[in-house]
Scaffold this active site. Structure first.
Site, PDB file in Angstrom:
ATOM      1  N   HIS A 163       0.838  -1.203   0.000  1.00 48.41           N
ATOM      2  CA  HIS A 163       0.000   0.000   0.000  1.00 48.41           C
ATOM      3  C   HIS A 163       0.873   1.252   0.000  1.00 48.41           C
ATOM      4  CE1 HIS A 163       1.064   0.748   4.201  1.00 48.41           C
ATOM      5  NE2 HIS A 163       0.847  -0.537   4.423  1.00 48.41           N
ATOM      6  N   ASP A 178       4.163  -4.349   3.834  1.00 48.74           N
ATOM      7  CA  ASP A 178       5.600  -4.551   3.693  1.00 48.74           C
ATOM      8  C   ASP A 178       6.024  -5.913   4.242  1.00 48.74           C
ATOM      9  OD1 ASP A 178       4.966  -3.833   6.267  1.00 48.74           O
ATOM     10  OD2 ASP A 178       6.432  -2.227   6.436  1.00 48.74           O
TER      11      ASP A 178
END
Length: 337
Positions: A34, A200
């Site tokens: 994102h 991540d």
């Protein structure tokens, strides 16, 4: 003269080898992070609480929205001609993991490793929001180093291969399955591109499993790309790329032990060790399984021993309670009539 020349030309064309089929892109898998977002929570004395963020905690900022837009533009440009010009729901597509006790045990073991202990002993914003005075450049650098080390803790340092099987290997197994299906399809399939929206940690877990992680946190809106090609010899190959900077072409990633353009069979063989065969069973904590088996074995042995004791006591009790009766006595020494 023209007729013989045309005949010779026709014979030459007939005897010429067929033209090789051009290499073509058949299937794509994307795993992207994102964009920039607001914090998910604030520390107790943080001067910027949730009210300081227009969309609240954990939401994309305007910077993050722009990063996602740039990623979309980059992907649209890269796959122009491969995907439809307009959105087709059959050509595009998230991935949860349940709790894994064995992985949690590996994390606890990692906390006991020398590397983790030494690192933690050494180390006891943007968006126009003023940072507290204690947040110096040195502190920010140190925090970034700790953040990067946090990923090593999650997926490396201790038993990296087993951690890979329990985390990134699960996603990679699905990616392999999709690519294999696309390669085995006898006719062109509708599904051309599969996109996973993630964090991540998801990206790092996958790259650690593939052993292509560069040791740094994946940037906002970064994207790991798998491209499946059908080569001119009709065989299939896999290429990987990492998009981690807006405005630049993704740079190639090479799976250790293979070329950047990796034949699909080699790609599958090299990644086999990190694919879980029975994820639910591998997630079980071995000591708990052994303890359960030991308890069951002891319970069975105890029950058998108890029954034997009862049986022995029963036999002894019956012998002792039996009334005296006729007993045969040897007739040696008796007079003969």
């Amino acid at each position: 003269m023209a007729a013989p020349l045309a005949l010779l030309l026709g014979i030459s064309l007939a005897l010429a080898p067929p033209l090789a089929q051009a290499r073509s892109l058949r299937f794509v898998t994307l795993l992207y992070r994102h964009g920039d977002r607001s914090p998910v929570r604030a520390y107790p004395r943080d001067p910027h609480q949730e009210s300081a963020w227009p969309q609240g905690f954990g939401q994309l900022t305007q910077v993050g929205m722009l990063q996602q837009w740039d990623l979309g533009q980059s992907l649209r440009k890269r796959y122009h001609g491969f995907l439809n010009a307009s959105y087709n729901r059959q050509e595009l597509l998230k991935f949860p993991l349940s709790p894994c006790p064995r992985y949690e045990q590996l994390q606890n073991e990692t906390r006991q490793s020398a590397e983790y202990i030494n690192k933690t002993r050494q180390n006891l914003q943007t968006h126009r929001l003023l940072l507290p005075p204690w947040v110096t450049p040195d502190v920010m650098t140190q925090l970034k180093q700790l953040k990067d080390f946090g990923f090593e803790f999650l997926f490396g340092i201790h038993q990296q291969m087993e951690k890979a099987r329990l985390q990134g290997g699960v996603l990679l197994a699905q990616i392999r399955k999709n690519m294999t299906s696309a390669a085995n399809a006898s006719a062109p399939q509708h599904l051309k591109l599969l996109a996973y929206s993630a964090h991540d940690t998801t990206l790092v877990a996958l790259q650690m499993a593939l052993n292509v992680y560069n040791g740094r946190q994946a940037p906002y809106a970064s994207c790991h790309i798998f491209e499946l090609y059908q080569d001119d010899d009709s065989n299939f190959s896999v290429e990987m790329f990492f998009h981690n900077e807006s405005g630049r072409e993704p740079f190639p990633l090479t799976l250790p032990g293979c070329a950047q353009r990796c034949p699909l069979p080699d790609f599958l063989q090299l990644t086999d060790p990190i694919i879980p065969q029975d994820w639910a069973r591998e997630c079980q904590v071995a000591s708990n399984v052994q303890d359960t088996e030991l308890i069951v074995a002891l319970a069975v042995c105890g029950s058998i021993l108890f029954l034997l004791i009862i049986l022995l006591l029963t036999v002894v009790f019956r012998i002792q309670s039996q009334p005296p009766g006729y007993r045969h006595v040897s007739n040696e020494g008796e007079e003969q009539p």
